[in-house]
Design an enzyme around this catalytic site. Structure first.
Site, PDB file in Angstrom:
ATOM      1  N   ASP A 168      -1.499  -0.776   5.999  1.00 26.20           N
ATOM      2  CA  ASP A 168      -1.751  -0.243   7.344  1.00 26.20           C
ATOM      3  C   ASP A 168      -3.222  -0.009   7.654  1.00 26.20           C
ATOM      4  OD1 ASP A 168      -2.055   1.967   5.582  1.00 26.20           O
ATOM      5  OD2 ASP A 168      -1.784   3.323   7.271  1.00 26.20           O
ATOM      6  N   LYS A 183      -5.977  27.130  -8.151  1.00 24.63           N
ATOM      7  CA  LYS A 183      -4.861  26.189  -8.073  1.00 24.63           C
ATOM      8  C   LYS A 183      -5.347  24.845  -8.580  1.00 24.63           C
ATOM      9  CE  LYS A 183      -5.810  24.826  -3.271  1.00 24.63           C
ATOM     10  NZ  LYS A 183      -5.338  24.850  -1.872  1.00 24.63           N
ATOM     11  N   ASN A 195      -8.580  -1.274   4.543  1.00 20.77           N
ATOM     12  CA  ASN A 195      -8.689  -1.562   3.112  1.00 20.77           C
ATOM     13  C   ASN A 195      -7.592  -2.509   2.628  1.00 20.77           C
ATOM     14  OD1 ASN A 195      -6.794   0.526   3.612  1.00 20.77           O
ATOM     15  ND2 ASN A 195      -6.819   1.097   1.470  1.00 20.77           N
ATOM     16  N   GLU A 204      -3.428  21.409   1.693  1.00 24.50           N
ATOM     17  CA  GLU A 204      -3.865  22.757   2.058  1.00 24.50           C
ATOM     18  C   GLU A 204      -3.185  23.220   3.335  1.00 24.50           C
ATOM     19  OE1 GLU A 204      -8.099  22.865   2.201  1.00 24.50           O
ATOM     20  OE2 GLU A 204      -8.271  23.270   0.055  1.00 24.50           O
ATOM     21  N   GLY A 228      -5.123   3.373  -3.387  1.00 25.16           N
ATOM     22  CA  GLY A 228      -6.418   3.953  -3.721  1.00 25.16           C
ATOM     23  C   GLY A 228      -6.310   5.379  -4.211  1.00 25.16           C
ATOM     24  N   ASP A 229      -5.092   5.941  -4.233  1.00 25.32           N
ATOM     25  CA  ASP A 229      -4.890   7.319  -4.667  1.00 25.32           C
ATOM     26  C   ASP A 229      -4.967   7.441  -6.182  1.00 25.32           C
ATOM     27  OD1 ASP A 229      -4.675   8.977  -2.434  1.00 25.32           O
ATOM     28  OD2 ASP A 229      -2.655   8.276  -2.015  1.00 25.32           O
ATOM     29  N   PHE A 257     -12.732  21.564  -5.085  1.00 22.23           N
ATOM     30  CA  PHE A 257     -11.839  20.629  -5.788  1.00 22.23           C
ATOM     31  C   PHE A 257     -12.529  19.271  -5.867  1.00 22.23           C
ATOM     32  CE2 PHE A 257      -8.588  17.451  -6.183  1.00 22.23           C
ATOM     33  CZ  PHE A 257      -7.655  18.013  -7.021  1.00 22.23           C
ATOM     34  N   ASP A 263       0.860  -1.178   0.000  1.00 27.08           N
ATOM     35  CA  ASP A 263       0.000   0.000   0.000  1.00 27.08           C
ATOM     36  C   ASP A 263       0.904   1.237   0.000  1.00 27.08           C
ATOM     37  OD1 ASP A 263      -2.344   1.577   0.324  1.00 27.08           O
ATOM     38  OD2 ASP A 263      -1.944   1.697   2.464  1.00 27.08           O
ATOM     39  N   LYS A 264       0.315   2.407  -0.244  1.00 28.35           N
ATOM     40  CA  LYS A 264       1.111   3.634  -0.250  1.00 28.35           C
ATOM     41  C   LYS A 264       0.925   4.441   1.033  1.00 28.35           C
ATOM     42  CE  LYS A 264      -0.230   7.457  -2.110  1.00 28.35           C
ATOM     43  NZ  LYS A 264       0.013   8.430  -1.024  1.00 28.35           N
TER      44      LYS A 264
END
Length: 1262
Positions: free
Chosen positions: A905, A663, A908, A594, A779-780, A640, A443-444
């Protein structure tokens, strides 16, 4: 009463001072949920009925639902005995010994029943005890989760603390900030006036962005404890299911305190709070429990803990089958031999004493019925030669694995001081699997990254700031004996700019040697040096810091750039509790980017200090370097989203000017630039490419000045679109936003580091050198995943990168066949490129997005996709759902047949962790779902390097050696019984006393083999890390191959033959004592047994390469304990010691012949293995043999050049990892240097000065 009223008034005023987000946002949570048909409820799939604030009704049927107690254990008090017994007797050896134990109570048994039943009970008991202890640890973790506290309404507006496990459906709960939700809840109200709350779902889906939830308008008033005294309602909703992102239901409330529930309100996922998600940026929320325990969506997504067995253990079963076949064969030989010998005339049938034996001693033997006697002899032989099957092997392995797990758990190098946690082996069944891993699926978020963003670089007015060279370039320049900081060369020969330059100069040779050694050792520091000490801000450039930017040439653009950072966001300023009294603020926002931008703006002098319902206040630095506070009226906010890939705010400044600040992604912003706004586009594009190669996440800033009349016209259209109810609302809002977000002026770009955990890049580099492939499943979105791929060196700039994604044409058709054809064509084209260029050793990588992956994993094209993916050096899958992660893991296992390890971690990642051969959970700051489902847990990804390359390598070799030695010693021991059977004409007599048989495996040879399995090291941990190629021995299965297994079986057969023949033919022909006594069965048995004890213990001494005092005590102590046992056993009365009475003291001990025979036979028995070992190490050495000779043979010192050269040559060539990127960068820099030199030579050759000098020289010669 007045007190309550005053308190209520103050609370109301406090809430009114908060921002009402629904007036600013266009978020989906503010959109009205779809209307539902009431007739659907009560039908299959929609039968759930929840009585809000009336959980008593859920104690009885038909509305009784599962409790909130969650368990991950394999057993309970009732099921432990039957299930654990089933697990034990799944092993073929235990099943065999159960049969033998049953037969031992019959007259067929050559030994007493106790000597056969006791070892079985001991072995099975120890294994069951281990299983029970490990399951107890799972129970304790479950107890910790189930004992968490939450506030529950008990009536009269009173909330009390109650544990999670006591929670029931229908309970009203109050959850405070930073607490987890104890079940799936319906949001009733929050601390914000309009019922908004922020939820972090990282523990569920790995995403760090906060999700916004909002309650229904009808429940907004229930915002205080006392108001729940009269709250009643009924929720009719869908049945429990595993879909994390859907919820369908209706809430029925009574109006004006009437008893009749006559008002129905539709519910949507915006009002649904999932168990194990976390409340953030919100003081508190009230909710009613809808699903509890095993009905919750997160638990429904988890799978039951599978029963995993290692490959070596499964192969060991095959070895047991071979030994069992050998047992059947020699039993058959003994049976046939007995029949043939007994059935001969003039022999056995004529021997009168056999008739007495038939009547009084052994009723199973009848010389007149040779076939029946032969069958009984076959059964007797199965019991007698059962010592070929190593019953104690399983329990020894269990003990060894348990002790190995303890060593892993207590390794101080696997302890994380920051979190106070260490690597933990949650199950010890898979220790040796750690040394055979070939594929890692990771995972990331939270696994590779640490969920922290840092502001690193920016590009303003076409100039890059904060840009010291990255670690790759620095390492490459050191390897090339150059320095990038001194002077710069442009490829075209023009004046260089920061974006195009390659900077080089020579450095001292000492520095070169030092850096080269550090890089070869894998010790190059890839971390940022010197940080700013400000969380979220790791920027170093004095041109912008300390107000130095005010001296620039175009201060207006600089100020607009910083204003975009300070104004275009959804953040909230909060007091910095860590620095009380400081003017610096902390920020909370929907996304971590942000927060990073706000911190950076504050450091550059633009501090967002507060906001009201309609205004934002910023403390700015004006061109005179003085600080002023300015108010900006917030007119509109365009949110966004993944489809828009941008965010805009429209503000009015103090002078009445209206600006749109925007942005977003570079391609989105560039497409919306006006003709006069592209001044810095080329330079910014170059900087963005460099930032992306560094693995940084980038975003482009732009602005637009809007005239009043233009804004009024647009705002009218925007208000109409926002008020629209229906499916066309999103499209209308998008179209209206497009009308204003155009003709922008480019300001620059920012680069944010999605900060990797400490040591991730080094760990991946070392794992790649060890021959492991790494797949990233996240999942990104694709852009984020690719950036992380570069940051952790899974990708490099010179890779052939294949992007698999649905084309717009195929996606618009929305036809499965068209989409499959599209993906299949892309896969085939990519694979053709690999096939054509494979000989060039070029690196390939594939990036797949979620929709394309869903198509690629379908049955008819999954093989083509996996063929492409397996042939790539790196694979990155984006927008992957939890089920897709598990499916990918399962398919990779089946397609490649390689050992897979999954690490994650969050909840998911649970499916992936459980599906892989080895599952590892990161025990980070968040929940425990991944850890509780894992086989191993660790606080940081970097510990995977030592866990696999050191402990995995050791455990694999230890277990392999241990099993092979076990097979060897049991063959040696068991076959001597068979050879004596032949020698005694298949009489069925037993050479050894029954207690000798028990002592052999349980005591006399058990401790040395356990020390081998726990303490053996072919090389030290430091050498393992310096020579990662040693890990490939486990991947190739070298030490537990059938070649080795058969070799050790052959060694055991040869050794047993030598021992039997030499003992019998040396001792039988002549007297062995001075009085002329010859050996009988007792003497021969004890001398042969002594020889075996010496031989097998000396054999293990030859196997061990790393001796400690423990091994010496166990090996020589085992031999000594045999004599102690023989002494005490012989001292017992003859009724107990039988023929062994005073055997050592009176017969064997005083006879020099016995000691000589033992010494001679042991030396001859070990000679074949010793010769083999000498030949192998001399002519066919393995990698570890060479390293041992270099390190322990003192041929070279560790710092010698030969040692460094051997380390470099031992590394497996790889296309990923830090070292591979450095090598690729060196080739790139050398190519640039060569081109630059050629350009300089050409320039000098063609210069007018050189021509004039040449002409003058020629004229002078003339």
């Amino acid at each position: 009463m007045p007190t309550k009223k005053s308190s209520s008034t103050n609370s109301f005023k406090k809430k009114r001072s908060k921002v009402k987000w629904s007036n600013l946002y266009t978020f989906s949570c503010f959109r009205p949920p779809p209307q539902l048909n009431p007739s659907e409820f009560g039908q299959p799939g929609f039968t759930r009925v929840v009585f809000c604030n009336d959980s008593v009704k859920h104690k009885t049927k038909p509305y009784k639902y599962y409790g909130n107690n969650v368990t991950t254990t394999k057993y309970n008090v009732i099921t432990f005995l039957p299930k654990s017994l089933f697990e034990q007797f799944r092993r073929v050896a235990n099943l065999y010994f159960l049969l033998v134990a049953v037969l031992s109570v019959t007259s067929l048994a050559p030994f007493t029943p106790l000597s056969l039943i006791a070892p079985l009970v001991f072995v099975v008991g120890i294994s069951m005890l281990k299983e029970g202890v490990e399951d107890w640890h799972r129970f304790v973790q479950d107890l910790e989760v189930n004992s968490r506290i939450v506030k529950v309404h008990i009536g009269n507006g009173v909330f009390v603390d109650r544990t999670w496990k006591l929670l029931r459906v229908g309970d009203v709960v109050k959850v405070n900030k930073n607490e987890y939700f104890p079940g799936d809840l319906l949001l009733l109200s929050s601390s914000y006036e309009d019922g908004v709350c922020y939820v972090e779902t990282m523990n569920l889906d790995g995403e760090t962005n906060l999700k916004i939830k909002r309650c229904l308008e009808c429940t907004l008033g229930f915002d205080e404890d006392l108001k729940f005294d009269k709250f009643k309602g009924v929720v009719r909703c869908e049945d429990p299911n595993s879909s994390l992102y859907t919820f369908v239901g209706n809430l029925e409330l009574n109006d004006d305190d009437e008893d009749q529930l006559d008002s129905s309100y539709p519910l949507s996922p915006s009002q649904f709070l999932l168990r194990d998600s976390k409340l953030q940026n919100t003081d508190y929320v009230y909710g009613v429990v809808i699903f509890t325990g095993s009905d919750t969506k997160v638990v429904r997504n988890s799978m039951k803990s599978p029963s995993k067995r290692s490959r070596i253990e499964r192969k060991m079963d095959q070895v047991i089958y071979v030994l069992f076949f050998m047992l059947l064969l020699i039993s058959l030989i003994a049976s046939v031999g007995s029949v043939q010998y007994t059935d001969q005339d003039q022999t056995a049938k004529q021997w009168w004493y056999l008739e007495l034996m038939k009547e009084k001693i052994d009723v199973s033997f009848d010389p007149n019925k040779p076939l029946a006697s032969g069958f009984y002899q076959f059964l007797r032989a199965l019991i007698l030669y059962g010592y070929l099957i190593p019953i104690s092997l399983y329990v020894s392995i269990e003990v060894v694995k348990f002790l190995q797990a303890m060593l892993i758990n207590n390794d101080r190098h696997l302890f994380d001081e920051m979190s106070g946690k260490s690597v933990e082996a949650r199950t010890s069944n898979l220790n040796e699997e750690l040394g055979q891993v070939e594929m890692i699926l990771t995972d990331k978020t939270g696994t590779l990254t640490c969920n922290q963003m840092e502001f690193r670089k920016c590009s303003i007015e076409g100039i890059s700031y904060g840009g010291d060279a990255n670690e790759i370039v620095r390492a490459a320049s050191q390897r090339m004996n150059i320095d990038i900081e001194s002077y710069r060369f442009n490829l075209d020969g023009d004046d260089s700019t920061p974006r195009d330059s390659v900077e080089m100069v020579e450095i001292s040779s000492d520095q070169v040697n030092e850096s080269r050694n550090r890089i070869l050792d894998g010790e190059y520091d890839m971390k940022n040096v010197g940080g700013t000490g400000i969380k979220g801000f790791n920027f170093r450039d004095k041109r912008l810091m300390n107000k130095m930017w005010v001296h620039g040439s175009n201060v207006w653009d600089m100020m607009m750039f910083f204003r975009v950072m300070a104004l275009c966001h959804t953040g909230i300023p909060v007091e910095n509790e860590e620095q009380l009294g400081s003017h610096k603020l902390k920020y909370e926002a929907e996304s971590p980017e942000e927060v990073t931008f706000l911190i950076a703006a504050q450091e550059f002098g633009f501090q967002f200090c507060r906001r009201t319902q309609s205004s934002v206040f910023v403390k700015e630095i004006d061109p005179s370097a003085s600080e002023v506070e300015r108010e900006y009226k917030l007119l509109n906010l365009l949110e966004f989203s993944s489809s828009r890939k941008r965010m805009s705010v429209i503000v009015r400044d103090e002078y009445g000017q209206i600006f749109l600040l925007c942005k977003g992604a570079d391609n989105i912003i560039f497409d919306r630039l006006g003709d006069g706004g592209r001044t810095y586009q080329h330079a910014t594009t170059m900087h963005l490419a460099n930032y992306a190669e560094d693995g940084l996440r980038t975003m482009v800033f732009a602005y637009k000045k809007i005239e009043d009349f233009e804004y009024e016209e647009w705002n009218s259209s925007f208000s109409k679109a926002k008020a629209t109810i229906g499916p066309e609302r999103d499209e209308l809002l998008e179209n209206v936003s497009e009308n204003i977000e155009k003709d922008l002026v480019l300001l620059g770009a920012v680069a944010v580091d999605d900060k990797l955990q400490d040591g991730v890049a080094e760990c991946i580099d070392k794992l790649a050198q060890a021959g492991l492939k790494i797949w990233l499943l996240t999942g990104d979105k694709k852009e984020t995943a690719v950036n992380i791929g570069f940051a952790c060196s899974l990708l490099r700039h010179d890779m052939h990168l294949f992007h698999l994604s649905l084309s717009r044409d195929a996606e618009s058709k929305n036809q499965i066949k068209a989409m499959k054809d599209d993906i299949l064509n892309q896969i085939e084209a990519s694979y053709q490129v690999i096939t054509n260029e494979k000989t060039k050793d070029d690196p390939f990588a594939v990036v797949v997005d979620g929709k394309a992956l869903e198509i690629a994993l379908s049955n008819d094209i999954r093989d083509e996709f996996l063929q492409l993916a397996v042939n790539c050096a790196s694979v990155i899958c984006c927008r992957v759902s939890p089920k897709q992660k598990a499916l990918i893991t399962r398919l990779v296992k089946r397609y490649t047949g390689k050992m897979t390890l999954a690490i994650g971690d969050g909840a998911n990642d649970v499916g992936m962790i459980q599906e892989a051969d080895i599952g590892i959970g990161i025990s980070g700051m968040e929940g425990m779902q991944a850890v509780m489902a894992s086989d191993f847990s660790m606080p940081q990804f970097r510990f995977l390097e030592r866990l696999l390359i050191v402990h995995g390598h050791w455990c694999y070799k230890r277990i392999s050696k241990m099993i092979l030695y076990f097979v060897y010693k049991n063959i040696v021991f068991g076959l001597t019984l068979f050879y004596y059977e032949i020698y005694s004409r298949f009489s069925g007599d037993v050479l050894y006393d029954g207690w000798y048989m028990v002592m052999f495996n349980l005591f006399l040879t058990s401790l040395p083999v356990i020390s081998l399995g726990v303490l053996e090291q072919d090389v030290s941990s430091d050498v393992c890390l310096q020579f990662p190629a040693l890990y490939q021995q486990g991947q190739k299965g070298i030490f537990f191959s059938w070649k080795r297994i058969i070799g050790w079986m052959g060694n055991g057969i040869l050794t047993s033959l030598v021992i039997s023949i030499l003992n019998v033919y040396i001792l039988s022909p002549s007297a062995f004592r001075e009085g002329g006594q010859v050996v009988d069965i007792a003497h021969l048995g004890v001398i042969t047994y002594t020889t075996i004890v010496w031989t097998v213990n000396c054999q293990i001494a030859l196997i061990i390469t790393h001796f400690t005092w423990i091994q010496h005590i166990f090996i020589w102590g085992s031999i000594f304990s045999w004599y102690i046992f023989l002494l005490f056993y012989g001292a017992l009365p003859p009724a107990y010691s039988n023929r062994e009475y005073k055997l050592l003291v009176e017969a064997v001990g005083p006879a020099p012949m016995c000691w000589i025979v033992v010494l001679l036979v042991v030396v001859i028995s070990l000679l074949p293995y010793f010769i083999y070992m000498v030949i192998q190490r001399t002519f066919y050495p393995m990698d570890d043999h060479i390293i041992q000779e270099m390190k322990y043979g003192r041929k070279v010192v560790v710092d010698d050049e030969m040692w460094l050269r051997e380390k470099q040559s031992s590394r497996k060539p790889t296309h990923i990892g830090f070292s591979a990127r450095v090598d690729a960068k060196i080739l790139y820099l050398k190519d640039q240097l060569h081109k630059k030199r050629m350009f300089i030579i050409k320039s000098i050759t063609n210069s007018p000065i050189r021509r004039s000098i040449t002409i003058n020289t020629l004229e002078n010669r003339d």
